[in-house]
Scaffold this motif. Structure first.
Motif, short mmCIF file in Angstrom:
data_model
loop_
_atom_site.label_atom_id
_atom_site.label_comp_id
_atom_site.label_asym_id
_atom_site.label_seq_id
_atom_site.Cartn_x
_atom_site.Cartn_y
_atom_site.Cartn_z
N ILE A 4 0.87 -1.08 0.09
CA ILE A 4 0.14 0.17 0.18
C ILE A 4 0.94 1.15 0.02
O ILE A 4 0.41 2.37 -0.45
N VAL A 29 -7.23 0.88 5.04
CA VAL A 29 -7.67 -0.36 5.10
C VAL A 29 -8.17 -1.20 6.31
O VAL A 29 -7.97 -0.22 7.25
N PHE A 36 -9.87 -3.51 1.62
CA PHE A 36 -9.57 -2.14 1.13
C PHE A 36 -10.43 -1.24 1.18
O PHE A 36 -11.47 -1.63 0.47
N ALA A 52 -13.21 2.45 -2.33
CA ALA A 52 -12.68 1.45 -3.18
C ALA A 52 -13.30 0.86 -4.14
O ALA A 52 -13.01 0.72 -5.41
N ILE A 110 -2.06 -5.28 -0.74
CA ILE A 110 -3.56 -5.58 -1.10
C ILE A 110 -3.35 -6.17 -2.24
O ILE A 110 -2.32 -5.88 -2.97
N ARG A 115 -9.46 -6.41 -4.20
CA ARG A 115 -9.53 -5.26 -3.31
C ARG A 115 -9.42 -5.90 -1.92
O ARG A 115 -10.29 -5.26 -1.08
N VAL A 117 -6.98 -7.17 1.49
CA VAL A 117 -5.64 -7.33 2.12
C VAL A 117 -5.16 -8.54 1.87
O VAL A 117 -5.94 -9.72 2.32
#
Length: 124
Positions: A4, A29, A36, A52, A110, A115, A117
């Motif tokens: 990230i 996050v 995310f 997101a 991520i 989308r 983690v």
């Protein structure tokens, strides 16, 4: 997978208008859910957010959104506002459910496709 930290500093471009909307200053996050949440663009009173779901592409050179209309004031995005991290907080400790200290949160990755983690590193 994408660190990230590599997203911070990328320009945000509105594809429909071809407009530069600013730079990503923070990636938000939720480690508990693995989500995310979105990104923060700008700083101080000019700070805005993008959820997101409104991000079309997280590329190597830029973050793409469909239109400038997806960039909103943080007061309109309570989830981003709640989950964002104050950079003055310093390092975050990682604890087990029982409260045992495991270490300090390091790099967070991520998956740009899902989308979510995908992993994070713990040091110390």
């Amino acid at each position: 997978m994408r660190d990230i930290a590599s997203i911070v500093g990328l320009r945000v471009i509105a594809a429909r208008e071809g407009r530069d909307l600013g730079s990503v200053t923070q990636v938000v996050v939720d480690l508990a859910s693995g989500q995310f949440e979105g990104v923060i663009v700008g700083k101080g009173p000019l700070e805005k957010g993008i959820e997101a779901n409104d991000i079309t592409v997280i590329g190597v050179d830029a973050v793409m959104v469909e239109t400038h209309k997806v960039v909103r004031h943080l007061s309109e995005l309570p989830r981003l506002l709640e989950k964002r991290r104050d950079p003055r907080e310093g390092s975050r400790e990682v604890l087990t459910d029982s409260g045992t200290r495991v270490g300090t949160l390091g790099t967070i990755y991520i998956d740009p496709e899902t989308r979510r983690v995908s992993r994070y590193e713990v040091s110390g």
